[in-house]
Design an enzyme around this catalytic site. Sequence first.
Site, PDB file in Angstrom:
ATOM      1  N   ASN A 157      -9.716  -0.246  -3.025  1.00 30.69           N
ATOM      2  CA  ASN A 157      -8.298  -0.111  -2.667  1.00 30.69           C
ATOM      3  C   ASN A 157      -7.448  -0.750  -3.759  1.00 30.69           C
ATOM      4  O   ASN A 157      -7.471  -1.970  -3.929  1.00 30.69           O
ATOM      5  CB  ASN A 157      -8.056  -0.800  -1.320  1.00 30.69           C
ATOM      6  CG  ASN A 157      -6.608  -0.713  -0.850  1.00 30.69           C
ATOM      7  OD1 ASN A 157      -5.726  -0.337  -1.602  1.00 30.69           O
ATOM      8  ND2 ASN A 157      -6.373  -1.079   0.396  1.00 30.69           N
ATOM      9  N   HIS A 213      -3.508   7.364   0.669  1.00 25.30           N
ATOM     10  CA  HIS A 213      -3.745   6.033   0.115  1.00 25.30           C
ATOM     11  C   HIS A 213      -5.196   5.657   0.364  1.00 25.30           C
ATOM     12  O   HIS A 213      -5.723   5.853   1.459  1.00 25.30           O
ATOM     13  CB  HIS A 213      -2.807   5.022   0.778  1.00 25.30           C
ATOM     14  CG  HIS A 213      -3.224   3.605   0.572  1.00 25.30           C
ATOM     15  ND1 HIS A 213      -3.437   3.067  -0.677  1.00 25.30           N
ATOM     16  CD2 HIS A 213      -3.496   2.613   1.455  1.00 25.30           C
ATOM     17  CE1 HIS A 213      -3.812   1.812  -0.546  1.00 25.30           C
ATOM     18  NE2 HIS A 213      -3.860   1.507   0.736  1.00 25.30           N
ATOM     19  N   CYS A 223       0.806  -1.222   0.000  1.00 25.93           N
ATOM     20  CA  CYS A 223       0.000   0.000   0.000  1.00 25.93           C
ATOM     21  C   CYS A 223       0.843   1.278   0.000  1.00 25.93           C
ATOM     22  O   CYS A 223       0.411   2.305  -0.508  1.00 25.93           O
ATOM     23  CB  CYS A 223      -0.951   0.004   1.189  1.00 25.93           C
ATOM     24  SG  CYS A 223      -2.194  -1.311   1.114  1.00 25.93           S
TER      25      CYS A 223
END
Length: 335
Positions: A292, A262, A114
């Site tokens: 995501n 993020h 991530c």
Amino acid sequence: MYNSKIMGLGYFVPENVVTNDDLAKVMDTNDAWIQERTGIKERRHVVKGGDTTTTMGVKAAKIAIERAGIDKDDIDFIVFATLSPDYYFPGPGVLVQRDLGIKTVGALDVRNQCSGFIYALSVADQYIKTGMYKNILVIGSELHSHGLDMTTRGRSVSVIFGDGAGAAVLSREEDTSKGVLSTHLHSEGQHAEELSLIAPGMGKRWVTDIIEDNDSEDESYFPYMNGQFVFKNAVVRFSEVIMEGLKTNNLTPEDINMLVPHQANLRISQFIQKKFGLGDDQVFNNIMKYGNTTAASIPIALTEAWESGKIKEGDLVVLAAFGSGFTWGSAIIKW
């Protein structure tokens, strides 16, 4: 010494839209449950036989290079961030170099999940700051959908992730008041297994083990996430690393024009927004549309924010990420 400046941005997402209602047809979940916990309404999935992590990265890169106003042969280094490479090896960096027809420049793969794009950006920034390279292509790309457990067993993870790619061209900037002012990277490996994909890997279960056991109940090759633990750590580390970047540059939260976090969970972004006293026009979120996309989430969101006119010359832009590893980081940019 130089600064690096983002001269071109681009992104690509598959055409195939998968809504929460679509997921409810294959697992025990529903739209209200997913939106309440994540903020996600839909995501994009690559259809079988379609794009790969590399080809999505190439499509995003072509847009970024064109917008940077340079030729592909002006690229002198490639940094590719992903947790979902086409192959176990080689990595996608060299595949991008091949597919774009770029001369034999160096290509580096970053495996920081991530926070991968922040790490990749930081690496590129250091190379440019020292004068080693002039134009670096930085890509974040992920193909999650083919590796998710799309059943009720895997719903807590599978509803979150989507596919896509984003890219940026970083170029040398002689005015050190512009561009990437600083980057800040951290890790806490003691929690590495709290968000992980264990197999196939040389450490515990390799391909031969999986084939030999032929165990339909084996979940080691599907992603695992301790959701509450990750959430609690994320909100703390996000705040810390953003403040670290601001203090390094003698700035305060009031100086932020745009925060691009993020896109892990809309609730995390909302928590950070409230903590820093930022308005809705100072934080960019698109997790509602894409889910995501891990290393791709920041470059996709950054590109969309720029395309929509929410980032202008002279703005202070803050990027921040937290994820598997645990790893986290931030970048402070004067646009």
